[in-house]
Design a protein around this motif. Structure first.
Motif, PDB file in Angstrom:
ATOM      1  N   GLY A   1      14.649  32.328  37.279  1.00  0.00           N
ATOM      2  CA  GLY A   1      13.455  32.391  36.450  1.00  0.00           C
ATOM      3  C   GLY A   1      13.440  31.214  35.499  1.00  0.00           C
ATOM      4  O   GLY A   1      13.803  30.094  35.859  1.00  0.00           O
TER       5      GLY A   1
ATOM      6  N   HIS B   1      13.864  37.183  35.257  1.00  0.00           N
ATOM      7  CA  HIS B   1      12.736  36.478  34.647  1.00  0.00           C
ATOM      8  C   HIS B   1      13.225  35.284  33.841  1.00  0.00           C
ATOM      9  O   HIS B   1      12.532  34.276  33.728  1.00  0.00           O
ATOM     10  CB  HIS B   1      11.957  37.413  33.721  1.00  0.00           C
ATOM     11  CG  HIS B   1      11.307  38.563  34.423  1.00  0.00           C
ATOM     12  ND1 HIS B   1      11.713  39.865  34.253  1.00  0.00           N
ATOM     13  CD2 HIS B   1      10.309  38.609  35.324  1.00  0.00           C
ATOM     14  CE1 HIS B   1      10.975  40.664  35.001  1.00  0.00           C
ATOM     15  NE2 HIS B   1      10.112  39.925  35.663  1.00  0.00           N
ATOM     16  N   GLN B   2      14.412  35.427  33.256  1.00  0.00           N
ATOM     17  CA  GLN B   2      14.968  34.345  32.452  1.00  0.00           C
ATOM     18  C   GLN B   2      16.483  34.379  32.557  1.00  0.00           C
ATOM     19  O   GLN B   2      17.091  35.444  32.651  1.00  0.00           O
ATOM     20  CB  GLN B   2      14.556  34.491  30.985  1.00  0.00           C
ATOM     21  CG  GLN B   2      15.055  33.368  30.080  1.00  0.00           C
ATOM     22  CD  GLN B   2      14.468  33.442  28.680  1.00  0.00           C
ATOM     23  OE1 GLN B   2      13.444  34.075  28.471  1.00  0.00           O
ATOM     24  NE2 GLN B   2      15.098  32.794  27.731  1.00  0.00           N
TER      25      GLN B   2
ATOM     26  N   ASN C   1       6.270  25.867  36.050  1.00  0.00           N
ATOM     27  CA  ASN C   1       6.091  27.258  36.434  1.00  0.00           C
ATOM     28  C   ASN C   1       4.959  27.362  37.439  1.00  0.00           C
ATOM     29  O   ASN C   1       4.438  26.353  37.918  1.00  0.00           O
ATOM     30  CB  ASN C   1       5.840  28.146  35.203  1.00  0.00           C
ATOM     31  CG  ASN C   1       4.565  27.753  34.445  1.00  0.00           C
ATOM     32  OD1 ASN C   1       3.561  27.363  35.028  1.00  0.00           O
ATOM     33  ND2 ASN C   1       4.622  27.842  33.127  1.00  0.00           N
TER      34      ASN C   1
END
Length: 526
Positions: free
Chosen positions: A224, A202-203, A467
């Motif tokens: 991400g 996710h990151q 995003n």
């Protein structure tokens, strides 16, 4: 400073992208030249990871973080982060492989603070550890770092594959947070295709500078949200060692622009945007572009649009002005507006011309666009149907009076300009953007995941702020208006930076629909 005519000092953007070899050299010289021990660099890296994980874990009662640590420095960063979280009384589990060097030292420190580990050496021990991994709120990937050579293999590859399947490539609401240390395990740092599995996060928190693979690889989506944290290497050292032309868009990149408005400024200070946009059935594109130009600070905005569409566009926003142009029977721009000189009069006193949103693909309209781009001396921003007008005439993009042309294609539009396939464009986005900018003597903004801004001199700026909120109709129209507004305010003296700012601003403010965000948070809280 006044809009197009002002002067300001140039400073180099602050963040080069590095290869793995360049990153190793920066680390080495940080220690040898500046006296910063490698163990201290690891300590700082671990602190940053702990800070990011802490934000996810606080407020979540009984939530745990599972750390997957490899044997190199990446694993050592993970041990440091876990130690800080444990000191905060947050739950931490470990599944490390064998360790060495500074990583081994931080394993020792972890054990001294009564930390426990679960060793994973084969499929059987991974199976035994899996329930703790799968039930964790946060999973920290510290398996493989930027020094990876060849594919992820063995039990590490098995763990990556299993976690990707479990999280459905980080698209499920649970696990709530997968955090990659420095780089997702298995992703090559230098942009080449991965030979084995790559973990989806996710990151990603990377250190000192972004890596080429995180920005331009076809698998960069595995990162991400990408964040760069400083751990002690001087910025000047990154500039010295980095040999590539790719830079990462970040706020500091735009510090040399006069972003604060003078108290005695007025609407004439910030330029006059002329938008050529809209047709029957596509008036919304003109409205969106016009609104974006106004909200991005243009002093004045005029939208020239086909006569049948003008009343619709005019009510879209009271602040901008509209000008009706002669139309074809289908409600698109007619060549007659060129013959009678109407459009030539509109250009007078304008700062920039943006062409394309919603214009349509009628033969007369396309010829109208090509003629305007060839003849005008205003800076031109070309998007959407403005680009489609050059689908079989791309060579003529270079044959123009204006010194300043920027095109903003998505991969499909770029493919049509090049007579290639979208797959060809996506195979090497950096090369396509750079070579096209040189060929057409234009700025090329190749939109998509990690949009690329390429200058005619070969400079590249890669934006990672976007995003999935941008995945909807109208985003390109908004970008056209935004870029036009910034050009009208800051001029073309440092246009590469101005265009990069526009891409950054558009992408950084986008977000997923709030209702979906709430649903995801509820699932993660459960």
């Amino acid at each position: 400073m006044s809009a197009a005519g002002g002067c300001f000092d140039f400073v180099e953007p602050s963040m080069k992208a590095l290869t793995a070899g360049e990153m190793r050299e920066v680390d080495r010289l940080t220690t040898e030249r500046y006296g910063v021990p490698s163990l201290q660099l690891m300590e700082e890296a671990g602190k940053h990871i702990a800070n990011v994980a802490r934000l996810k874990l606080y407020g979540n009662t009984n939530k745990r973080a599972a750390f997957l640590c490899g044997k190199g420095n990446n694993g050592g960063d993970g041990f440091v982060a876990a130690r800080f979280l444990k000191e905060d009384k947050l739950g931490v589990d470990f599944e490390p492989i064998e360790l060495r060097g500074d990583a081994a030292e931080n394993l020792s420190r972890w054990l001294k603070c009564s930390g426990k580990i679960t060793e994973v050496r084969d499929s059987a021990s991974l199976e035994a550890a899996w329930p703790k991994i799968a039930s964790a709120h946060t999973i920290v990937d510290a398996l493989l770092g930027t020094g990876l050579r060849g594919p992820a293999a063995g039990v590490i590859a098995e763990a990556i594959t299993r976690l990707n399947k479990f999280s459905r490539n980080a698209t499920l609401a649970r696990p709530a947070f997968i955090l990659a240390v420095d780089i997702p395990s298995g992703l090559p740092s230098d942009g080449q295709p991965a030979e084995g599995p790559v973990l989806f996060a996710h990151q990603t928190v990377t250190f000192t500078a972004p890596k080429i693979g995180q920005l331009l690889s076809n698998q960069a989506g595995c990162c991400g949200h990408l964040e760069v944290r400083q751990i002690g290497s001087p910025a000047a050292l990154v500039e010295e060692i980095g040999q590539g032309s790719a830079r990462w868009a970040e706020p500091e990149e735009f510090a040399s622009l006069p972003l604060v408005r003078a108290g005695d400024s007025h609407k004439g200070t910030y330029g006059h945007v002329l938008l050529l946009a809209g047709s029957m059935g596509k008036s919304g594109a003109a409205i969106l572009a016009g609104r974006a130009a106004l909200r991005s600070g243009a002093g004045l905005v005029t939208i020239a649009t086909p006569e049948p569409v003008q009343p619709i566009v005019a009510v879209g926003q009271p602040e901008y002005m509209t000008e009706p142009l002669q139309a074809t029977k289908s409600g698109t721009l007619s060549l007659r507006s060129l013959v009678d000189g109407t459009f030539g009069e509109l250009e007078e006193g304008k700062s920039v011309l943006a062409i394309g949103p919603g214009l349509g693909t009628h033969r007369q309209t396309q010829e109208f666009i090509r003629t305007i781009v060839t003849q005008t001396e205003l800076p031109v921003l070309l998007d959407a149907d403005g680009l489609n007008a050059f689908a079989e005439h791309a060579d003529s993009l270079r044959k123009r009076n204006t010194k300043f042309l920027a095109i903003t294609p998505h991969p499909g539009e770029m493919a049509r300009l090049l007579g290639a396939s979208t797959k060809d464009v996506q195979a090497d986005r950096m090369k396509v953007a750079r070579e096209s900018a040189l060929k057409w003597n234009a700025h090329v903004i190749l939109k998509g995941f990690h949009s690329i801004v390429a200058s005619p001199t070969g400079d590249l700026c890669i934006n990672t702020a976007g995003n999935a909120g941008l995945a909807k109709g109208g985003s390109g129209d908004v970008l056209s208006g935004l870029l036009a507004a910034l050009t009208s305010q800051f001029g073309t003296q440092d246009w590469h930076r101005v265009l990069a700012l526009g891409v950054y601003l558009q992408e950084v403010v986008q977000s997923l629909p709030s209702s979906r965000d709430r649903l995801i948070r509820e699932l993660q809280r459960g």
